[in-house]
Design a protein around this motif. Structure first.
Motif, PDB file in Angstrom:
ATOM      1  N   SER A   1      -4.688  -1.986  -1.100  1.00 59.62           N
ATOM      2  CA  SER A   1      -3.765  -3.116  -1.117  1.00 59.62           C
ATOM      3  C   SER A   1      -4.364  -4.310  -0.381  1.00 59.62           C
ATOM      4  O   SER A   1      -4.356  -5.444  -0.892  1.00 59.62           O
ATOM      5  CB  SER A   1      -2.433  -2.706  -0.480  1.00 59.62           C
ATOM      6  OG  SER A   1      -1.591  -3.826  -0.302  1.00 59.62           O
TER       7      SER A   1
ATOM      8  N   GLY B   1       0.821  -1.208   0.000  1.00 62.90           N
ATOM      9  CA  GLY B   1       0.000   0.000   0.000  1.00 62.90           C
ATOM     10  C   GLY B   1       0.853   1.255   0.000  1.00 62.90           C
ATOM     11  O   GLY B   1       0.556   2.220  -0.707  1.00 62.90           O
TER      12      GLY B   1
ATOM     13  N   MET C   1      -4.458  -1.112 -12.343  1.00 68.26           N
ATOM     14  CA  MET C   1      -3.477  -0.304 -11.626  1.00 68.26           C
ATOM     15  C   MET C   1      -2.670   0.555 -12.592  1.00 68.26           C
ATOM     16  O   MET C   1      -2.371   1.718 -12.305  1.00 68.26           O
ATOM     17  CB  MET C   1      -2.562  -1.199 -10.809  1.00 68.26           C
ATOM     18  CG  MET C   1      -3.249  -1.959  -9.684  1.00 68.26           C
ATOM     19  SD  MET C   1      -4.052  -0.866  -8.503  1.00 68.26           S
ATOM     20  CE  MET C   1      -2.661   0.030  -7.854  1.00 68.26           C
TER      21      MET C   1
ATOM     22  N   CYS D   1      -4.716   3.946  -0.198  1.00 69.14           N
ATOM     23  CA  CYS D   1      -3.776   2.998  -0.817  1.00 69.14           C
ATOM     24  C   CYS D   1      -3.571   1.771   0.072  1.00 69.14           C
ATOM     25  O   CYS D   1      -3.506   0.647  -0.424  1.00 69.14           O
ATOM     26  CB  CYS D   1      -2.440   3.683  -1.087  1.00 69.14           C
ATOM     27  SG  CYS D   1      -2.501   4.920  -2.400  1.00 69.14           S
TER      28      CYS D   1
ATOM     29  N   ILE E   1       2.269   1.731  -3.518  1.00 63.99           N
ATOM     30  CA  ILE E   1       1.262   2.305  -4.421  1.00 63.99           C
ATOM     31  C   ILE E   1       1.155   3.815  -4.192  1.00 63.99           C
ATOM     32  O   ILE E   1       1.102   4.609  -5.144  1.00 63.99           O
ATOM     33  CB  ILE E   1      -0.108   1.620  -4.207  1.00 63.99           C
ATOM     34  CG1 ILE E   1      -0.045   0.148  -4.619  1.00 63.99           C
ATOM     35  CG2 ILE E   1      -1.204   2.342  -4.996  1.00 63.99           C
ATOM     36  CD1 ILE E   1      -1.281  -0.647  -4.249  1.00 63.99           C
ATOM     37  N   PHE E   2       1.129   4.205  -2.922  1.00 66.27           N
ATOM     38  CA  PHE E   2       1.084   5.628  -2.582  1.00 66.27           C
ATOM     39  C   PHE E   2       2.304   6.373  -3.121  1.00 66.27           C
ATOM     40  O   PHE E   2       2.179   7.467  -3.696  1.00 66.27           O
ATOM     41  CB  PHE E   2       0.990   5.785  -1.066  1.00 66.27           C
ATOM     42  CG  PHE E   2       1.267   7.188  -0.590  1.00 66.27           C
ATOM     43  CD1 PHE E   2       0.301   8.168  -0.695  1.00 66.27           C
ATOM     44  CD2 PHE E   2       2.503   7.517  -0.049  1.00 66.27           C
ATOM     45  CE1 PHE E   2       0.558   9.469  -0.260  1.00 66.27           C
ATOM     46  CE2 PHE E   2       2.768   8.802   0.381  1.00 66.27           C
ATOM     47  CZ  PHE E   2       1.794   9.786   0.275  1.00 66.27           C
TER      48      PHE E   2
END
Length: 235
Positions: free
Chosen positions: A118, A90, A226, A114, A93-94
């Motif tokens: 996840s 997560g 994504m 995020c 991703i952030f």
């Protein structure tokens, strides 16, 4: 005009928290907290890291690790490592979105989104695998594949921890580090797909359509989603 209104109405990023208020100090201590949680996860049973790595490398070690990961005591260290992976995934991703668009996606609200995304993506996959094991007579193979996913993600989580620090704070090489880490994840998942094919090889001939349907819906579609979101975030 009408076309602009339609584009705004269907923008999937419009509902996300926006802003550039997250300080580097907060991000640093957050990543330190993730390191602390990983350290706790490893300290709970240090041998699990070795077993996960060996299971990552070969099938016989995977079988042995799966047998030993039974019951509360046997499975808890793996779940802790897996939780560490989910949190670090997560965070990654952030950090990708923050790198692509720091003006809009550098805030604590988006960071929380995020983290939740996840957890939702990966735990939903395990829930689907559990449903497939109940629905079809492939319970043994699905449980083995499910454990394979856990092992691979636990190992990938170990690599994400230092790279999250690098992506967050080594600004001069941010783009290189982002794509290098994505490439590493791609290698992991390609290798995992090969290992998964070995587990399900006896079903491929008779259930090829169902295998391809699962592959597209669970493995490929989330990746494309994504990527699409990342492209939209960069605009």
């Amino acid at each position: 005009g009408i076309s602009q209104s339609i584009e705004i109405a269907f923008s999937p990023l419009a509902v996300l928290p926006r802003g550039n208020a997250l300080s580097s100090v907060f991000l640093f201590w957050l990543l330190v907290g993730l390191v602390a949680f990983l350290t706790f996860s490893i300290a709970s049973n240090r041998s699990v890291v070795v077993k996960a790595w060996r299971g990552f490398l070969n099938e016989s070690a995977l079988s042995l690790a799966q047998k030993e990961a039974s019951g509360f005591l046997g499975s808890t260290p793996y779940f802790l490592l897996y939780a560490s992976f989910l949190l670090n995934a997560g965070a990654f991703i952030f950090l990708i979105a923050r790198f692509l668009n720091p003006r809009d996606f550098n805030n604590i609200g988006f960071l929380v989104v995020c983290m939740l995304l996840s957890c939702l993506l990966f735990l939903s996959k395990h829930a689907l695998l559990g449903f497939l094991a109940w629905l079809f007579p492939v319970g043994t193979e699905v449980r083995r594949y499910n454990f394979l996913v856990i092992i691979f993600n636990c190992v990938l989580g170990l690599f994400l921890v230092p790279f999250n620090f690098l992506v967050a704070f080594v600004q001069d090489y941010g783009g290189f580090l982002v794509f290098w880490t994505l490439g590493l994840a791609f290698v992991f998942y390609t290798y995992r797909s090969l290992r998964a094919a070995i587990i399900g090889r006896k079903f491929l001939s008779g259930h090829l359509f169902h295998f391809l349907l699962y592959l597209c819906a669970v493995e490929i579609a989330p990746v494309f989603i994504m990527v699409k979101l990342a492209i939209l975030a960069s605009k």
